[in-house]
Scaffold this active site. Structure first.
Site, short mmCIF file in Angstrom:
data_model
loop_
_atom_site.label_atom_id
_atom_site.label_comp_id
_atom_site.label_asym_id
_atom_site.label_seq_id
_atom_site.Cartn_x
_atom_site.Cartn_y
_atom_site.Cartn_z
N TYR A 1 -6.78 -9.29 11.12
CA TYR A 1 -5.44 -9.06 11.68
C TYR A 1 -5.35 -9.70 13.06
O TYR A 1 -6.33 -9.76 13.80
CB TYR A 1 -5.17 -7.56 11.81
CG TYR A 1 -4.87 -6.91 10.48
CD1 TYR A 1 -3.60 -6.98 9.93
CD2 TYR A 1 -5.86 -6.23 9.77
CE1 TYR A 1 -3.30 -6.39 8.70
CE2 TYR A 1 -5.57 -5.63 8.54
CZ TYR A 1 -4.29 -5.72 8.01
OH TYR A 1 -4.00 -5.14 6.80
N GLU B 1 0.85 -1.20 0.00
CA GLU B 1 0.00 0.00 0.00
C GLU B 1 0.89 1.25 0.00
O GLU B 1 2.05 1.21 0.43
CB GLU B 1 -0.87 -0.04 1.27
CG GLU B 1 -1.79 1.15 1.43
CD GLU B 1 -2.86 0.93 2.51
OE1 GLU B 1 -2.78 -0.08 3.26
OE2 GLU B 1 -3.77 1.77 2.60
N GLN C 1 2.07 -6.44 5.37
CA GLN C 1 2.26 -6.10 3.99
C GLN C 1 3.66 -6.55 3.57
O GLN C 1 4.45 -6.96 4.41
CB GLN C 1 2.09 -4.60 3.77
CG GLN C 1 0.70 -4.10 4.15
CD GLN C 1 0.39 -2.68 3.67
OE1 GLN C 1 1.15 -2.07 2.92
NE2 GLN C 1 -0.74 -2.14 4.12
N GLU D 1 -6.17 -9.27 3.30
CA GLU D 1 -5.32 -8.65 4.32
C GLU D 1 -5.31 -9.57 5.54
O GLU D 1 -6.37 -9.83 6.13
CB GLU D 1 -5.81 -7.25 4.72
CG GLU D 1 -5.61 -6.23 3.62
CD GLU D 1 -5.96 -4.80 4.03
OE1 GLU D 1 -5.84 -4.47 5.23
OE2 GLU D 1 -6.37 -4.04 3.13
N ASN E 1 -12.25 -1.01 -0.77
CA ASN E 1 -11.57 -1.70 0.33
C ASN E 1 -12.23 -1.31 1.65
O ASN E 1 -12.49 -0.12 1.89
CB ASN E 1 -10.10 -1.24 0.38
CG ASN E 1 -9.37 -1.69 1.64
OD1 ASN E 1 -9.01 -2.85 1.77
ND2 ASN E 1 -9.19 -0.77 2.58
N GLU E 2 -12.52 -2.28 2.47
CA GLU E 2 -13.11 -2.02 3.80
C GLU E 2 -14.18 -0.93 3.70
O GLU E 2 -14.12 0.09 4.39
CB GLU E 2 -12.02 -1.68 4.83
CG GLU E 2 -11.07 -2.83 5.04
CD GLU E 2 -10.15 -2.72 6.26
OE1 GLU E 2 -10.13 -1.66 6.92
OE2 GLU E 2 -9.46 -3.71 6.56
O1 AHR Z 1 -2.91 -2.75 6.17
C1 AHR Z 1 -3.18 -1.56 6.85
C2 AHR Z 1 -4.65 -1.20 6.78
O2 AHR Z 1 -5.41 -2.13 7.47
C3 AHR Z 1 -5.27 -1.17 5.42
O3 AHR Z 1 -5.04 0.03 4.75
C4 AHR Z 1 -6.72 -1.34 5.71
O4 AHR Z 1 -7.41 -1.97 4.66
C5 AHR Z 1 -6.73 -2.15 6.99
O5 AHR Z 1 -7.56 -1.63 7.93
#
Ligand code: AHR
Length: 515
Positions: free
Chosen positions: A261, A46, A366, A317, A193-194
């Site tokens: 995450y 990103e 990432q 992600e 995205n999101e």
């Molecule tokens: O990866 C960091 C961020 O985490 C991304 O920009 C977003 O999609 C997620 O919340």
């Protein structure tokens, strides 16, 4: 048995095997129906911190050796992994990115503020051409995430035309003016995205309605068939998944994204990447294992609306997210990476493999210098993290047939209530008939005696074995000591009468090849 499938790791052994230092694994080399899609080994970069700028792109004038502005050392390291796809430009950044700002002569490109990530100036020097050139260097498939949050249907549909159309059209001609005669092949497109959060704070109903408009006008040109990915749920938002499955017709959506995450603590205090207490080693792995439950539950909803599995799950992600390294810009999400993260990656791949029927794409967050990065850079220095080595070790599973693996083992954890199976195993057979079995031992102190009959393999011998471990679960690499955690060849295994035997070292990952 059912539990072993749902937890996906092992049947908890309380009876026959004495101490918790033994595990019985059975692999069936002559069974298996699903292919482990190579695209689950995808990456994500990103416009965030030093991910692109400094980490990948240094510009043609840089003293750091580069090819058309892209770091040679990073490209060489990535090529070793055979990375199947690369997602770009975000993340949250995608929904405020306007692609036309990133084409044409660089000195004429407008500057913008990267409001999501540190409020820094984005000079747009890395844009569409630079990204697609990078993908060509890496021999990887591009995955572009379009802007629904602050963009328009027209903007996204023209981006597709600019990149993929071969004929006469305003966009194809503009691409030619900017130096690229032939179109690029770009299959993977994300629509926002999101979008439940940074991508527009939408409701699932509102998103589905908009998605249909975007998907309609993103066209297939020539042989380029688009694979359209809808912005999916936040972790366990099952209503989001259900609403999209209900309201988006099958032919319009090829993939549904999911983000998850892993924190050692919580969103407000995520825990530190290094120097963590043992309690946080365990909490991190407990949280990582939650991926299995999420995939099971989202898949169950998808099965209800799409029993033929035409819509694939795209975990675009995933990874560990800790507090940033002290002294670094909080908006840059720069963190170190330890053996704990390598173990987390191994467990996650094993989970993805078990969901091979539905999970077809995944992208670690990432690739360079951000979150669970596989590569860290500092000026002209570069190093590989423990997580890099898991991608290297596991690349043998790309596009191989998943083999059933049944595991009986003991448990480990921070309390009686929070126990996890010590051992996680995955196995596959590649096109040439080679069987690869990967073992993860999460126990920080105990070696585990493995006995592993490999059924249905006629003859066969060990042709390769790799080990990833280190002094401590908190061990990590630095620019001065880049090989504290690195792959070594593993010597201790034997394969006799169809049975593999060896001692799986504490806190380690081992992959054995049988041919
Ligand atoms: O990866 C960091 C961020 O985490 C991304 O920009 C977003 O999609 C997620 O919340």
């Amino acid at each position: 048995m059912k539990k072993s499938i749902i937890l996906g790791i092992c049947t908890l052994m309380t009876l026959s095997l004495s101490a918790q230092e033994k595990a019985e694994v059975v692999v069936n080399a002559d069974l298996g129906t699903h292919t482990i899609s190579r695209h689950i080994y995808g990456h994500f970069s990103e416009h965030l911190g030093r991910s692109i700028y400094g980490g990948i792109w240094v510009g043609e004038e840089s003293s750091i050796p580069n090819t058309n502005g892209v770091r040679n050392d990073v490209v060489a390291a990535l090529k070793q992994l055979k990375i199947p796809n690369l997602r770009w430009p975000g993340g949250c950044f995608a929904d405020e990115y306007h692609w036309r700002d990133g084409i044409g002569p660089r000195e004429q490109r407008p500057k913008m503020v990267n409001t999501h990530w540190g409020g820094v100036v984005e000079d747009n020097s890395f844009g569409t051409h630079e990204f697609l050139n990078l993908c060509e260097l890496l021999e990887t498939e591009p995955y572009i995430c379009g802007n629904m949050g602050s963009g328009t249907v027209e903007e996204m549909s023209k981006w597709v035309e600019y990149i993929t159309f071969d004929g006469e059209s305003p966009m194809a001609n503009l691409r030619r003016e900017n130096g690229r005669e032939k179109p690029w092949a770009v299959k993977f497109w994300g629509v926002g995205n999101e979008n439940w959060g940074c991508g527009g704070n939408m409701s699932p109903e509102g998103y589905a309605e908009n998605y249909r408009r975007y998907a309609t006008y993103c066209r297939n040109y020539g042989d380029n068939r688009l694979y359209k990915i809808a912005g999916g749920p936040n972790v366990d938002d099952y209503r989001w998944t259900e609403t999209l499955m209900k309201n988006i017709p099958r032919g319009q959506m090829n993939g549904l994204s999911l983000h998850y995450y892993t924190y050692a603590g919580s969103w407000t205090n995520k825990g530190n990447a290094t120097g963590f207490p043992m309690d946080e080693y365990y909490s991190t792995l407990e949280n990582a294992l939650r991926m299995d439950e999420l995939l099971t539950r989202h898949s169950a909803i998808m099965d209800q609306y799409d029993p033929q599995k035409r819509v694939e799950l795209v975990v675009d992600e995933w990874g560990a997210w800790y507090n940033v390294e002290p002294g670094t810009n909080p908006g840059f999400l720069y963190q170190q990476n330890t053996l704990r993260d390598a173990i987390l990656a191994g467990l996650t791949f094993n989970i993805f493999h078990r969901h091979a029927d539905r999970v077809k794409i995944a992208n670690i967050a990432q690739m360079v210098n951000v979150l669970q990065a596989i590569i860290l850079t500092e000026g002209d220095k570069m190093m590989l993290t423990p997580t890099y080595h898991v991608f290297d070790m596991y690349k043998v599973h790309q596009d191989a047939t998943l083999l059933p693996a049944d595991v009986k083992c003991g448990t480990v954890g921070r309390s009686e209530r929070k126990r996890m199976p010590m051992v996680s195993v995955t196995a596959s057979k590649d096109n040439e008939g080679a069987v690869h079995i990967s073992f993860v031992n999460i126990d920080p102190t105990k070696d585990i005696e493995i006995t592993c009959p490999v059924r249905g393999l006629s003859g066969g011998k060990i042709t390769d074995s790799q080990l990833l471990t280190a002094k401590d679960v908190g061990s990590f690499n630095t620019f001065d000591k880049p090989e504290e955690v690195t792959l070594t060849s593993f010597k201790g295994a034997s394969f006799k009468n169809g049975e593999l035997r060896f001692k799986l070292p504490a806190k380690s990952l081992v992959t054995i090849e049988l041919k």
